[in-house]
Design a protein around this motif. Structure first.
Motif, PDB file in Angstrom:
ATOM      1  N   ALA A  89     -11.892  44.484  46.927  1.00 27.31           N
ATOM      2  CA  ALA A  89     -11.714  44.343  45.481  1.00 27.31           C
ATOM      3  C   ALA A  89     -12.341  43.052  44.979  1.00 27.31           C
ATOM      4  N   VAL A  92     -10.174  42.590  39.130  1.00 23.37           N
ATOM      5  CA  VAL A  92      -8.808  43.061  38.954  1.00 23.37           C
ATOM      6  C   VAL A  92      -8.368  42.819  37.518  1.00 23.37           C
ATOM      7  N   ASP A 107     -16.151  50.534  41.685  1.00 19.23           N
ATOM      8  CA  ASP A 107     -15.866  49.106  41.803  1.00 19.23           C
ATOM      9  C   ASP A 107     -14.673  48.728  40.928  1.00 19.23           C
ATOM     10  N   VAL A 110     -11.369  50.261  42.423  1.00 20.83           N
ATOM     11  CA  VAL A 110     -10.849  49.477  43.538  1.00 20.83           C
ATOM     12  C   VAL A 110      -9.970  48.342  43.022  1.00 20.83           C
ATOM     13  N   GLY A 111     -10.440  47.628  42.018  1.00 20.56           N
ATOM     14  CA  GLY A 111      -9.649  46.553  41.443  1.00 20.56           C
ATOM     15  C   GLY A 111      -8.368  47.039  40.797  1.00 20.56           C
ATOM     16  N   CYS A 114      -5.822  47.960  43.662  1.00 19.06           N
ATOM     17  CA  CYS A 114      -5.597  46.953  44.698  1.00 19.06           C
ATOM     18  C   CYS A 114      -4.838  45.766  44.126  1.00 19.06           C
ATOM     19  N   SER A 117      -6.797  41.208  47.647  1.00 18.84           N
ATOM     20  CA  SER A 117      -8.166  41.487  48.069  1.00 18.84           C
ATOM     21  C   SER A 117      -8.457  41.142  49.522  1.00 18.84           C
TER      22      SER A 117
END
Length: 343
Positions: A89, A92, A107, A110-111, A114, A117
């Motif tokens: 990540a 965020v 991308d 994922v942040g 999550c 990281s």
């Protein structure tokens, strides 16, 4: 005591973790399990079984469907975007940003999904996570059928995974799934006792407003260690779950005397609450030489802790969580199990 273990845990082995501003070999690595297996065999605990196939039913009951879909497809989506490395990540949602809008780009997803990281996703992460929770499920079925206890040698671990986020090396919350299965099999009240050094934030958030599952955690004070933003003593549960969440945060240098006092109080509270089944999130990173923890328990202390837990005389499933002093993780884990058996 029956043990459940899957070779598929090896499918998850990220090559890097961001720690202290540099990339290092992850502290949570396959060799942890090998040390546990070796010690189990040395102590003649050889009833080691492969799990049955995973049952997605209780998992879907607890976890967000979008999150599960993300975990299943993340690697393929990542590679489809031309990403060369493992999934880590980088973006965020922070204060002032939209927390309720899920990005379409992998991308961004994922942040969104999550919360820490240091935890990477690889090609085999989804399969390994399913094998881990399958071990936990098989252990629960064995105990629900009448056994006193079982040990799920879960890897990846689970207690930091929430209903819709991964992190802290965790993807699916194995202990939470076991608790839900105990409820489904007839236990009116189930307790989850988390003795991992790090607070089980995922388990807490999953059950925070429920009156039928008590979550109890002994852990490093969050103002001093991961997961930092949760795990304070004043977090008691919400709504119908008020009073069914207990945290015992302790400061750096805590030894067994103070830790055992917290454990005894936790056990008394669980007993008074009327738990009919117990799930133990078995982390052994309270050990004095653990590289990412700051308690001072000795190996023999884990035997005594297991004995105290065993005196509760509850149907019990142990789910493996943390423990990163690699050469001691097997001894400390098996000490808990042997103490439990000898209670």
């Amino acid at each position: 005591m029956r043990i459940y273990y899957s070779e598929d845990h090896r499918l998850h082995f990220p090559q890097a973790e961001l720690s202290g501003g540099q990339f290092v070999t992850p502290f949570e690595r396959p060799s942890r399990v090998e040390y546990v297996l070796t010690r189990l065999r040395e102590r003649s605990l050889t009833d080691i079984n492969a799990p049955a196939a995973v049952d997605m039913g209780p998992i879907r009951t607890l976890l967000d469907p979008g999150y599960l879909s993300f975990l299943e497809t993340a690697w393929d989506d990542w590679k489809a975007e031309g990403m060369a490395g493992e999934i880590i990540a980088a973006n965020v949602p922070a204060r002032g940003m939209h927390m309720d809008r899920i990005p379409q780009n992998i991308d961004g997803k994922v942040g969104y999904y999550c919360h820490a990281s240091e935890t990477a996703i690889t090609r085999g992460t989804w399969a390994a996570a399913l094998s881990s929770v399958a071990c936990a499920q098989s252990a629960q079925r064995h105990v629900a059928a009448g056994a006193d206890a079982a040990f799920a040698l879960c890897r990846p671990p689970g207690h930091h995974a929430t209903a819709d986020q991964y992190g802290g090396y965790c993807f699916i919350n194995n202990a939470a799934v076991v608790a839900e299965m105990f409820r489904n099999s007839g236990a009116a009240r189930v307790a989850v006792l988390d003795i991992d050094f790090h607070h089980g934030n995922g388990t807490q958030t999953i059950f925070y407003d429920r009156p039928d599952v008590m979550f109890v955690s002994l852990h490093g004070a969050p103002q001093e260690t991961y997961p930092y933003f949760i795990g304070y003593a004043d977090e008691k549960g919400a709504g119908a779950g008020e009073g069914a969440n207990l945290n015992y945060p302790m400061t750096a240098g805590t030894g067994y005397d103070l830790w055992a006092q917290a454990l005894d109080d936790a056990i008394a509270r669980i007993t008074a609450w009327g738990a009919q089944a117990l799930v133990v999130s078995l982390g052994v990173d309270a050990y004095k030489d653990d590289p990412i923890s700051f308690f001072k328990l000795e190996s023999d202390d884990f035997t005594d802790a297991g004995r105290r837990i065993g005196r509760m005389r509850l149907p019990t499933v142990f789910c493996m969580e943390g423990g990163y002093a690699i050469e001691a993780v097997g001894v400390n884990t098996v000490n808990v199990l042997e103490g439990f058996k000898d209670a």
